[in-house]
Design a protein around this motif. Sequence first.
Motif, PDB file in Angstrom:
ATOM      1  N   LEU A 114     -29.838   8.984  37.485  1.00 23.52           N
ATOM      2  CA  LEU A 114     -30.390  10.064  36.667  1.00 23.52           C
ATOM      3  C   LEU A 114     -29.478  10.443  35.505  1.00 23.52           C
ATOM      4  N   LEU A 115     -28.169  10.282  35.680  1.00 19.81           N
ATOM      5  CA  LEU A 115     -27.264  10.608  34.578  1.00 19.81           C
ATOM      6  C   LEU A 115     -27.462   9.690  33.377  1.00 19.81           C
ATOM      7  N   LYS A 116     -28.154   8.594  33.593  1.00 28.15           N
ATOM      8  CA  LYS A 116     -28.472   7.704  32.477  1.00 28.15           C
ATOM      9  C   LYS A 116     -29.628   8.241  31.636  1.00 28.15           C
ATOM     10  N   LYS A 117     -30.286   9.295  32.159  1.00 24.60           N
ATOM     11  CA  LYS A 117     -31.431   9.890  31.457  1.00 24.60           C
ATOM     12  C   LYS A 117     -31.190  11.387  31.295  1.00 24.60           C
ATOM     13  N   PRO A 118     -30.442  11.778  30.275  1.00 21.64           N
ATOM     14  CA  PRO A 118     -30.111  13.199  30.095  1.00 21.64           C
ATOM     15  C   PRO A 118     -31.324  14.120  30.057  1.00 21.64           C
ATOM     16  N   ASP A 119     -32.410  13.674  29.450  1.00 25.70           N
ATOM     17  CA  ASP A 119     -33.584  14.534  29.341  1.00 25.70           C
ATOM     18  C   ASP A 119     -34.211  14.826  30.702  1.00 25.70           C
ATOM     19  N   LEU A 120     -33.955  13.981  31.679  1.00 23.38           N
ATOM     20  CA  LEU A 120     -34.448  14.220  33.037  1.00 23.38           C
ATOM     21  C   LEU A 120     -33.476  15.056  33.853  1.00 23.38           C
ATOM     22  N   VAL A 121     -32.182  14.735  33.750  1.00 21.49           N
ATOM     23  CA  VAL A 121     -31.223  15.344  34.660  1.00 21.49           C
ATOM     24  C   VAL A 121     -30.773  16.735  34.215  1.00 21.49           C
ATOM     25  N   VAL A 122     -30.732  17.001  32.925  1.00 24.78           N
ATOM     26  CA  VAL A 122     -30.269  18.313  32.465  1.00 24.78           C
ATOM     27  C   VAL A 122     -31.140  19.448  33.005  1.00 24.78           C
ATOM     28  N   PRO A 123     -32.483  19.354  32.960  1.00 25.27           N
ATOM     29  CA  PRO A 123     -33.289  20.432  33.548  1.00 25.27           C
ATOM     30  C   PRO A 123     -33.046  20.621  35.045  1.00 25.27           C
ATOM     31  N   LEU A 124     -32.675  19.555  35.746  1.00 23.76           N
ATOM     32  CA  LEU A 124     -32.381  19.681  37.175  1.00 23.76           C
ATOM     33  C   LEU A 124     -31.056  20.405  37.388  1.00 23.76           C
ATOM     34  N   LEU A 125     -30.062  20.055  36.599  1.00 28.33           N
ATOM     35  CA  LEU A 125     -28.742  20.669  36.739  1.00 28.33           C
ATOM     36  C   LEU A 125     -28.755  22.140  36.317  1.00 28.33           C
ATOM     37  N   ALA A 126     -29.588  22.468  35.344  1.00 27.18           N
ATOM     38  CA  ALA A 126     -29.626  23.838  34.815  1.00 27.18           C
ATOM     39  C   ALA A 126     -30.806  24.631  35.349  1.00 27.18           C
ATOM     40  N   MET A 131     -32.655  29.226  29.309  1.00 16.62           N
ATOM     41  CA  MET A 131     -32.772  28.021  28.499  1.00 16.62           C
ATOM     42  C   MET A 131     -31.500  27.714  27.710  1.00 16.62           C
ATOM     43  N   VAL A 132     -30.748  28.751  27.321  1.00 25.92           N
ATOM     44  CA  VAL A 132     -29.553  28.520  26.518  1.00 25.92           C
ATOM     45  C   VAL A 132     -28.552  27.626  27.241  1.00 25.92           C
ATOM     46  N   TYR A 133     -28.502  27.728  28.572  1.00 24.07           N
ATOM     47  CA  TYR A 133     -27.590  26.878  29.339  1.00 24.07           C
ATOM     48  C   TYR A 133     -28.031  25.421  29.256  1.00 24.07           C
ATOM     49  N   ARG A 134     -29.331  25.200  29.261  1.00 26.55           N
ATOM     50  CA  ARG A 134     -29.835  23.834  29.154  1.00 26.55           C
ATOM     51  C   ARG A 134     -29.477  23.234  27.802  1.00 26.55           C
ATOM     52  N   TRP A 135     -29.605  24.030  26.759  1.00 30.39           N
ATOM     53  CA  TRP A 135     -29.254  23.532  25.419  1.00 30.39           C
ATOM     54  C   TRP A 135     -27.768  23.180  25.343  1.00 30.39           C
ATOM     55  N   GLY A 136     -26.937  24.080  25.846  1.00 30.81           N
ATOM     56  CA  GLY A 136     -25.497  23.822  25.816  1.00 30.81           C
ATOM     57  C   GLY A 136     -25.112  22.604  26.618  1.00 30.81           C
ATOM     58  N   MET A 137     -25.737  22.433  27.776  1.00 28.45           N
ATOM     59  CA  MET A 137     -25.451  21.274  28.619  1.00 28.45           C
ATOM     60  C   MET A 137     -25.880  19.982  27.933  1.00 28.45           C
ATOM     61  N   ARG A 138     -26.995  20.056  27.235  1.00 27.54           N
ATOM     62  CA  ARG A 138     -27.472  18.849  26.549  1.00 27.54           C
ATOM     63  C   ARG A 138     -26.528  18.462  25.406  1.00 27.54           C
ATOM     64  N   LEU A 139     -26.021  19.456  24.691  1.00 25.34           N
ATOM     65  CA  LEU A 139     -25.114  19.181  23.582  1.00 25.34           C
ATOM     66  C   LEU A 139     -23.802  18.558  24.062  1.00 25.34           C
ATOM     67  N   GLY A 140     -23.326  19.012  25.195  1.00 25.99           N
ATOM     68  CA  GLY A 140     -22.066  18.493  25.728  1.00 25.99           C
ATOM     69  C   GLY A 140     -22.258  17.502  26.851  1.00 25.99           C
ATOM     70  N   PHE A 141     -23.400  16.797  26.848  1.00 23.86           N
ATOM     71  CA  PHE A 141     -23.747  15.987  28.014  1.00 23.86           C
ATOM     72  C   PHE A 141     -22.777  14.843  28.260  1.00 23.86           C
TER      73      PHE A 141
END
Length: 244
Positions: A114-126, A131-141
């Motif tokens: 899943l870490l190979k697919k940031p768009d899938l895993v970030v919503p799971l982790l956050a 939503m702001v946490y999801r954006w920040g996590m995506r930027l620093g993925f």
Amino acid sequence: MSIKLFQFAISHYCEKSRWALDFKGIQYQTVNLLPGTHVKTIRRLADGSSVPVLEHDGKAVQGSARIIDYLDENFPDHPLTPEDPEEKAEAEAWEGRLDERAGVAVRCYCYHHLLKKPDLVVPLLAAQKPMVYRWGMRLGFSRLEDSMRRWMNINDRTAAAAQVTMENILAALEAAYGQSEYLTGNRFSRADLTAAALFSPLFMPARYPVAWPDRKQLPVEMQRWLDKNQWLLQPLEAIYQNHR
């Protein structure tokens, strides 16, 4: 009386503790944390940095098995630990094997893909966070991925070994459930709860505090493995549906 469960919403070990609390009908509040930034919070409560951590009346209990011990001792209704000494030992042996091997293997295998697919895993982790946490996590993925892989020793080699471990334990569970409705004795116990909770990310139950991705969005390797091994997951999915 105030009970808090410090957790990652996606964590299958945290799902194990949530399930135990819900099974016993205990009211509690979840405190949702993010990987990495959780360390400061958890170290104020307990040793190390792992979740889940249960806080009750000023006492912190760390780890899903210890949490079940604590709940059975302090909230004895709907016990999860068998009273019979032999059944108790058998249930705890299953739980120990599942905690130490299956849970770690499922985590390694799933995150490796899943870490190979940031768009899938970030919503799971956050999950369960603004939503702001999801954006920040995506930027620093990129940095997050590197950190998670180092922290949990996730790579091609360990993921391949994790897949073998999962298959071996699932085969043992399928054989056990082929002989009896439960792993020990004649009633649902912490052993069954642990088995179904720790493998739940592979059958992605609806009653889980994250929005699972569509199965067709999963990495191809995961889709193929799930198609091949769905029959091994069926007994655990049934336990989840019947007791969660």
